[in-house]
Motif scaffolding. Sequence first.
Motif, mmCIF file in Angstrom:
data_model
loop_
_atom_site.group_PDB
_atom_site.id
_atom_site.type_symbol
_atom_site.label_atom_id
_atom_site.label_comp_id
_atom_site.label_asym_id
_atom_site.label_seq_id
_atom_site.Cartn_x
_atom_site.Cartn_y
_atom_site.Cartn_z
ATOM 1 N N GLU A 141 -4.365 10.881 3.283
ATOM 2 C CA GLU A 141 -5.374 9.829 3.216
ATOM 3 C C GLU A 141 -5.450 8.997 4.496
ATOM 4 O O GLU A 141 -6.434 8.299 4.712
ATOM 5 N N VAL A 142 -4.412 9.033 5.312
ATOM 6 C CA VAL A 142 -4.396 8.203 6.527
ATOM 7 C C VAL A 142 -4.465 9.013 7.813
ATOM 8 O O VAL A 142 -4.659 8.451 8.889
ATOM 9 N N PHE A 199 3.846 -1.523 3.410
ATOM 10 C CA PHE A 199 3.300 -0.203 3.089
ATOM 11 C C PHE A 199 4.330 0.899 3.254
ATOM 12 O O PHE A 199 5.316 0.747 3.959
ATOM 13 N N LEU A 231 -7.680 5.825 8.911
ATOM 14 C CA LEU A 231 -7.386 4.919 7.806
ATOM 15 C C LEU A 231 -8.615 4.704 6.932
ATOM 16 O O LEU A 231 -9.712 4.477 7.438
ATOM 17 N N LEU A 246 0.840 -1.195 0.000
ATOM 18 C CA LEU A 246 0.000 0.000 0.000
ATOM 19 C C LEU A 246 0.879 1.251 0.000
ATOM 20 O O LEU A 246 1.880 1.297 0.715
ATOM 21 N N TRP A 255 -10.395 1.094 2.273
ATOM 22 C CA TRP A 255 -9.594 0.188 1.449
ATOM 23 C C TRP A 255 -8.360 -0.316 2.190
ATOM 24 O O TRP A 255 -7.851 -1.387 1.902
ATOM 25 N N TRP A 256 -7.862 0.451 3.157
ATOM 26 C CA TRP A 256 -6.728 0.006 3.985
ATOM 27 C C TRP A 256 -7.154 -1.220 4.800
ATOM 28 O O TRP A 256 -6.492 -2.244 4.784
ATOM 29 N N ARG A 257 -8.275 -1.094 5.498
ATOM 30 C CA ARG A 257 -8.797 -2.197 6.315
ATOM 31 C C ARG A 257 -9.128 -3.403 5.449
ATOM 32 O O ARG A 257 -8.801 -4.542 5.795
ATOM 33 N N THR A 308 -7.821 -4.277 2.602
ATOM 34 C CA THR A 308 -6.569 -4.907 2.167
ATOM 35 C C THR A 308 -6.026 -5.833 3.249
ATOM 36 O O THR A 308 -5.637 -6.973 2.971
ATOM 37 N N TYR A 314 1.053 -0.955 14.302
ATOM 38 C CA TYR A 314 1.550 -1.954 13.352
ATOM 39 C C TYR A 314 2.947 -2.508 13.630
ATOM 40 O O TYR A 314 3.320 -3.499 13.018
ATOM 41 N N PRO A 356 -0.460 4.900 0.338
ATOM 42 C CA PRO A 356 -1.379 6.042 0.407
ATOM 43 C C PRO A 356 -0.628 7.344 0.640
ATOM 44 O O PRO A 356 0.488 7.362 1.169
#
Length: 176
Positions: A8-9, A38, A18, A2, A21-23, A25, A107, A4
């Motif tokens: 976007e985050v 990412f 977030l 990813l 589409w992040w979730r 993915t 993360y 972004p």
Amino acid sequence: YLRPNWREVQSRPGSLDLPDWWRITFDIARQYGKRVGFRIMLENPDFPEPGMPEFLMDKVPYVPLKGSWTGDPSQVRYRKKHAMPRYDDPAYQAAFEELNTLLAERYDGSPDVEYMDTMMYGFWGEGHTWPFEGNVFPGNAAAEQTMLRMLGTQLRHWKKTPLVTNTQPDFNNVGN
């Protein structure tokens, strides 16, 4: 993988926002026994808006890039007025530190993450603003110190998840 844009985050200080589409993915990767890599892109020539979140726009100056990027004017990168934030600005550095804190809290060491690709100066986070001339710093020493500081921030926060870094040739003399 990813990539972004920062805006976007994170749309507000102190919180990750977030996109769906992040979730999705991460959910799909988990379903198939895969992990996600990412990089948050700090600037992106292929989007009309700046990469930096809106909440920083009145705090951090943008410096127009010198030169031109010629090509098909139907594509954003060829018609947009390109500029870079002053990455060395204290407000930028504080927000960058916060972004890394928030991402690493969620993360770093996650079994869902294969690696985090370091976020660097310039287009796509790759440490350059090719094809434009020079850089936005007051001098090459400040550019190099800022790049090293940004890498150091990421090294401090990411202790468990592998980091990767694009080793793009240093077109803009920012020390990568």
